[in-house]
Every structure is written in C-alpha cells, then in structure tokens.
Motif scaffolding. Structure first.
Motif, short mmCIF file in Angstrom:
data_model
loop_
_atom_site.label_atom_id
_atom_site.label_comp_id
_atom_site.label_asym_id
_atom_site.label_seq_id
_atom_site.Cartn_x
_atom_site.Cartn_y
_atom_site.Cartn_z
N ALA A 281 0.84 -1.21 0.00
CA ALA A 281 0.00 0.00 0.00
C ALA A 281 0.88 1.25 0.00
O ALA A 281 0.58 2.23 -0.70
CB ALA A 281 -0.92 0.01 1.22
N MET A 282 1.96 1.22 0.75
CA MET A 282 2.85 2.39 0.81
C MET A 282 3.51 2.64 -0.55
O MET A 282 3.58 3.79 -1.00
CB MET A 282 3.91 2.19 1.90
CG MET A 282 3.30 2.26 3.30
SD MET A 282 4.53 2.29 4.62
CE MET A 282 4.86 0.56 4.81
N GLU A 283 3.97 1.57 -1.19
CA GLU A 283 4.61 1.74 -2.51
C GLU A 283 3.59 2.21 -3.55
O GLU A 283 3.89 3.06 -4.38
CB GLU A 283 5.27 0.44 -2.96
CG GLU A 283 6.43 -0.01 -2.09
CD GLU A 283 7.61 0.97 -2.06
OE1 GLU A 283 7.67 1.88 -2.90
OE2 GLU A 283 8.47 0.83 -1.17
N GLU A 284 2.39 1.65 -3.50
CA GLU A 284 1.34 2.10 -4.43
C GLU A 284 1.00 3.56 -4.19
O GLU A 284 0.75 4.31 -5.13
CB GLU A 284 0.08 1.24 -4.27
CG GLU A 284 0.18 -0.11 -4.93
CD GLU A 284 -1.17 -0.81 -5.01
OE1 GLU A 284 -1.28 -1.73 -5.82
OE2 GLU A 284 -2.10 -0.42 -4.26
N GLY A 285 1.00 3.95 -2.92
CA GLY A 285 0.75 5.35 -2.58
C GLY A 285 1.81 6.24 -3.22
O GLY A 285 1.50 7.27 -3.83
N ARG A 286 3.08 5.83 -3.07
CA ARG A 286 4.17 6.61 -3.67
C ARG A 286 3.99 6.71 -5.18
O ARG A 286 4.17 7.77 -5.78
CB ARG A 286 5.52 5.96 -3.34
CG ARG A 286 5.84 6.10 -1.87
CD ARG A 286 7.18 5.48 -1.48
NE ARG A 286 7.33 5.64 -0.04
CZ ARG A 286 7.39 4.64 0.85
NH1 ARG A 286 7.37 3.38 0.42
NH2 ARG A 286 7.47 4.89 2.14
N MET A 287 3.59 5.57 -5.78
CA MET A 287 3.40 5.56 -7.24
C MET A 287 2.27 6.51 -7.63
O MET A 287 2.40 7.29 -8.58
CB MET A 287 3.09 4.13 -7.71
CG MET A 287 2.96 3.97 -9.20
SD MET A 287 4.52 4.35 -10.05
CE MET A 287 5.28 2.72 -10.10
N ALA A 288 1.15 6.46 -6.92
CA ALA A 288 0.00 7.33 -7.24
C ALA A 288 0.39 8.79 -7.05
O ALA A 288 0.05 9.65 -7.88
CB ALA A 288 -1.19 6.97 -6.35
N GLY A 289 1.09 9.09 -5.96
CA GLY A 289 1.51 10.47 -5.69
C GLY A 289 2.45 10.99 -6.78
O GLY A 289 2.32 12.11 -7.26
N LEU A 290 3.38 10.11 -7.16
CA LEU A 290 4.34 10.48 -8.21
C LEU A 290 3.62 10.73 -9.54
O LEU A 290 3.84 11.75 -10.20
CB LEU A 290 5.36 9.34 -8.39
CG LEU A 290 6.42 9.55 -9.46
CD1 LEU A 290 7.53 10.44 -8.93
CD2 LEU A 290 7.01 8.21 -9.92
N SER A 291 2.74 9.80 -9.92
CA SER A 291 2.04 9.91 -11.21
C SER A 291 1.15 11.15 -11.25
O SER A 291 1.12 11.86 -12.27
CB SER A 291 1.18 8.68 -11.45
OG SER A 291 1.90 7.51 -11.20
N ALA A 292 0.42 11.38 -10.16
CA ALA A 292 -0.49 12.53 -10.13
C ALA A 292 0.30 13.83 -10.24
O ALA A 292 -0.06 14.74 -11.00
CB ALA A 292 -1.34 12.52 -8.86
N ALA A 293 1.41 13.93 -9.50
CA ALA A 293 2.23 15.14 -9.55
C ALA A 293 2.85 15.31 -10.93
O ALA A 293 2.91 16.41 -11.48
CB ALA A 293 3.31 15.09 -8.47
N ASP A 294 3.28 14.19 -11.50
CA ASP A 294 3.90 14.25 -12.83
C ASP A 294 2.89 14.71 -13.88
O ASP A 294 3.22 15.50 -14.76
CB ASP A 294 4.46 12.87 -13.19
CG ASP A 294 5.08 12.87 -14.58
OD1 ASP A 294 6.01 13.66 -14.81
OD2 ASP A 294 4.61 12.10 -15.45
N SER A 295 1.65 14.22 -13.76
CA SER A 295 0.64 14.60 -14.75
C SER A 295 0.32 16.09 -14.68
O SER A 295 -0.25 16.65 -15.62
CB SER A 295 -0.64 13.78 -14.54
OG SER A 295 -1.32 14.23 -13.38
N LEU A 296 0.69 16.73 -13.57
CA LEU A 296 0.48 18.17 -13.44
C LEU A 296 1.74 18.94 -13.81
O LEU A 296 1.82 20.17 -13.63
CB LEU A 296 0.05 18.52 -12.01
CG LEU A 296 -1.34 18.02 -11.58
CD1 LEU A 296 -1.53 18.18 -10.08
CD2 LEU A 296 -2.44 18.75 -12.34
N GLY A 297 2.75 18.22 -14.27
CA GLY A 297 3.97 18.87 -14.75
C GLY A 297 4.98 19.22 -13.68
O GLY A 297 5.85 20.06 -13.88
#
Lengths: 108, 363
Positions: free
Chosen positions: B304-320
């Motif tokens: 869950a922690m790693e998935e959280g990091r992945m989601a946080g990373l992807s969402a931030a990346d999609s915002l540039g």
C-alpha cells in the motif's frame, strides 16, 4: 472486559486524565479522549443497543466506524457510532432501543 | 471554490505515502481523513513488517506510522481530520463534510483515493451476537484502545490477519482457545503461525464455526469438521467455551467513492472482489482519479505504501511537477519495490492478479 495495563510491546498503559460519563443513568469513569465503545467494553457492558424488530442485542463489529453496529443514543442523539466518537465529561449515553428517540412528535 | 492540485482521501499507509511523494515533487496537496487521527490502520500493527530493508522490514507498523506522520509534518502537508469525503462530482470535485457540520466542495485537479478496505463477515447462526467481531476490530480494541474485547477467544481464519491478531490477543493477556480454518491448509506466513502454535493454541484446519451460542453475548461456539466439498460432517460437532469470536475472513476494497465517481470496475477474486481498473501508474479509467492501497486490491501495508508513492508520483507528474529524468528514476525505484513485494510463494499470485486488472479492458 478489562483494560490492558501492561503490554510487552506497548509498555504500561499511559496515565490519562479521567472524565465521567453517564451510561443509562449510572456514572462511569472513562479515560479522556478514548472512544465511547472502549469505555463500555472496559466496563463489560454486554450490548450497546437492541434491534428494531426482533430486539436482538448488538455491540461492536468493525470497531472503526464502518458497520454502524455499535450505535447508541449520545446526549439525546440516536445512532451515534460509539467506536469513533470520543467521550466527553458529563456525556449521557443510553442503550438504544430500535431506531432510538429523536424527541418531538415525528419520532413515534 | 477552493482549489488544490491533489486531494488525497484517506490517511492510512497508502494515502500518507501518496501525499508525501506528491508534496516532495512540489504539488499542493490536501490530505483528508474522516477519523480524528491520521494513520488509518497502521497504528494497530504492532508486529514487525516483512519485505526488504527499503520497505522498513523488521520495523513495527506503529513506528512506520510515526515516521510517515513526521515526514508529512516536515513537508507542511495540509491535513484535514474529522473530514468525510462524501462524493466526487464532474471527475474533479470532492464533496466533504467537516466536523459533521460543514459541507463544502473542493476543486481537485487530481484525486487520489486511498480509502482502504472493510472486513468481511462469515454468516452463521448467532453471528450478530455481541462478542462476534472482526479480527481487525479486536486488534483495534487491544492495540489502540488498550481494552480486551474478551478473555476466551475463538479465531476464525488462519491467514495473516488471523494469526497476527491471535498472537497480539495473547500478548494482550487473552486466552486464544483455537484458530479454525475452513481450508485444508493454513493460510498465514510461517513465522506468524509458528508463534501462535508455540504458545500452544490448537489449529483446526478443515473446520468451521457452526453456531455462536449465548443470550446477550457469546457464551460458546460450536465447531464442525468439513468434508472435501466444504460441507459440515454430522457428528463431528464440538463446543468451545469462548466469550469472543473473531472473524478473519479477508477484506473487501472500499470502492464506494471510486465507483460513485464512475471509475470502471474489474473483478479480482484474489484481491478482494471488485476494484477500480487501474494502470501501472495507479491511474483509474478516469484520468484525474488515482488509487492506492487496499482499495485497488487488498494486499499488505508495505505494498500500500509503494502504491501510494506511485500514485503520488504519477499525479504530480501529470500536473507537470517532475523533470522527466527524476520521474523515471522514481518510477523505476517504486516499481522495483512493488515487484519485490509481489514475488515468492505468496506474492506471485498477487502480482498475476494485479497484472490481470491492468490488462483488463479500460472500458
């Protein structure tokens, strides 16, 4: 049932200020900030409410606010989830019968 | 209307890590949770976690929680507690109610759902009696509230939750009368199971609970042996003197917000049932909504922690917010950890199930 005073991992139960709540009219000592369900379970209350149709007893099931099995009447408001509602000094808790009584004419 | 880059719903291991990862990338994050304290179910995990050193293996969940909260605080992440997320509208608006009284809507450029999962029940006559509860509920009572739910316990289910909570009930001073497992073999990790066995607790595989007896509270439980087709064998019933029956029969992803928002669903029996479709970046079928942790398929706090990091990373990346090289390096690192957690005897099945979700039609 009973409080866990000593724990091999968590250590002794920390000191905490005491508050008094009233459960079906009787004063009960609670640890400040703990959930109502924890106080009631520590005192050994067998059930928290009875169901609407068959008057069956209920107590906690999920313990984290999802299942609503542990609801009681708190300060006159029915259906309060006792597992995620903290005690407050002077709080009035009632074993809830059925839907509970909201007061007023539309509750009967 | 109030606006935030990313609104993370749920502050358990997945939500906390998502918020931290996104905030580290520079995104303006709001973390909301319906409870009075953050951490989700992490603070009742007093056992040491599995995995490699990067996953804080050997560290107790409760200590991981403290570290994550400290990190979130250092990053000045905005946290709203006592805040219920009631719905998602137009794919980017989160309706919340604060302190059970103030209703408001937040415009969220990205939403990360880390809503967790709910405990499953097993139905048998008497299962609604006070004293029958989720194993997780018992764990909350002993490790968070420091109150024993009972003195004589029957545990239904020998998976990790069943054996870990059994051991923690013993640590808390209760007597565990038996662990009952309907399957012909035990379900939990050897190290956790062995600790309970060494304490002398009997395990009954190929058995289930037939009935809970009692008037206002559990007074005993009737156990029965099952045949090869999982039917009770008449004449094998016996009664156990218990005041509490804990059910550790798995979890179901808490998908209400995701499906209410219109996220496409995929059925994944291995991971707990219907879950929102998602890709490797943890993005759902709705491009502005990401998920992480048990809501995306029930696994463990470490995943869950790693998935959280992945989601946080992807969402931030999609915002540039991320340079391509940094994004790639973090993606590779997190993905590497996820693959490591999903390997081996127990992990491979989860990895296959996860890949099946990602391979399913996006709809």
């Amino acid at each position: 049932m009973q409080r866990i005073l000593e724990h091999p991992i968590l250590g002794p139960l920390p000191e905490e200020e005491k508050v008094t709540i009233y459960v079906d009219g009787e004063p009960v000592e609670a640890r400040k900030g703990e959930m109502i369900a924890a106080t009631l379970m520590a005192t050994g209350k067998p059930y928290f409410r009875k169901t609407v149709k068959r008057h069956e007893p209920r107590s906690i099931f999920c313990g984290i606010g999802r299942c609503t099995d542990c609801v009681m009447t708190v300060n006159g408001i029915p259906n309060v989830r006792t597992c995620v509602t903290a005690v407050e000094d002077g709080m009035v808790i009632e074993t809830q019968m059925g839907f509970g009584d909201w007061g007023g004419n539309d509750s009967k | 209307m109030m606006e935030r880059d990313i609104v993370v719903i749920g502050s358990g291991p997945a939500g906390l890590c998502a918020a931290i990862e996104a905030a580290e990338a520079g995104a303006k994050v709001l973390l909301v949770d319906e409870n009075a304290k953050p951490g989700g179910q992490l603070f009742k995990q007093i056992h040491k976690f599995f995995g490699s050193r990067e996953h804080s293996a050997g560290v107790r969940g409760i200590d991981i929680g403290t570290l994550l909260l400290k990190k979130a605080e250092d990053l000045n992440i905005e946290v709203w507690l006592n805040t219920e997320a009631c719905g998602i509208f137009d794919q980017d608006k989160v309706w919340v109610v604060r302190d059970k009284s103030k209703s408001m809507t937040i415009h969220a450029k990205r939403i990360i759902l880390a809503t967790g999962a709910n405990e499953n029940v097993v139905n048998f006559p008497g299962w609604t009696l006070p004293g029958v509860m989720g194993a997780g509920a018992a764990q909350t009572m002993i490790n968070i509230h420091r109150v024993l739910p009972g003195k004589k316990i029957l545990m239904i289910g020998s998976g990790n939750v069943g054996v870990i909570v059994s051991y923690q009930l013993l640590q808390a001073g209760a007597e565990v009368k038996a662990v009952v497992e309907a399957a012909p073999q035990l379900g939990g990790y050897g190290v956790h199971t062995a600790k309970v066995r060494r304490a002398g607790v009997p395990f009954y595989t190929g058995h289930t609970v037939l009935e809970a007896r009692g008037t206002d509270h559990v007074e005993s439980a009737v156990i029965v042996q099952l045949d090869a087709s999982w039917k009770p064998i008449a004449g094998t019933e016996f009664e156990l003197d218990v005041d509490t029956i804990c059910i550790a029969a798995g979890l179901t992803p808490a998908v209400e917000l995701a499906f209410g928002a219109g996220c496409r669903s995929v059925n994944s029996p291995v991971l707990g049932g219907l879950v929102p479709w998602h890709d490797q970046r943890m993005c759902t079928s709705i491009p502005s909504i990401y998920i992480a942790g048990d809501v995306s398929g029930v696994e463990e706090a470490s995943t869950a922690m790693e998935e959280g990091r992945m989601a946080g990373l992807s969402a931030a990346d999609s915002l540039g917010y991320l340079e391509e090289s940094r994004y790639k390096a973090r993606f590779e690192a997190i993905n590497h950890n996820l693959l490591a957690l999903r390997s081996g005897m127990f992990g491979q099945k989860r990895r296959d199930a996860k890949e099946a979700i990602m391979a399913a039609s996006k709809g």
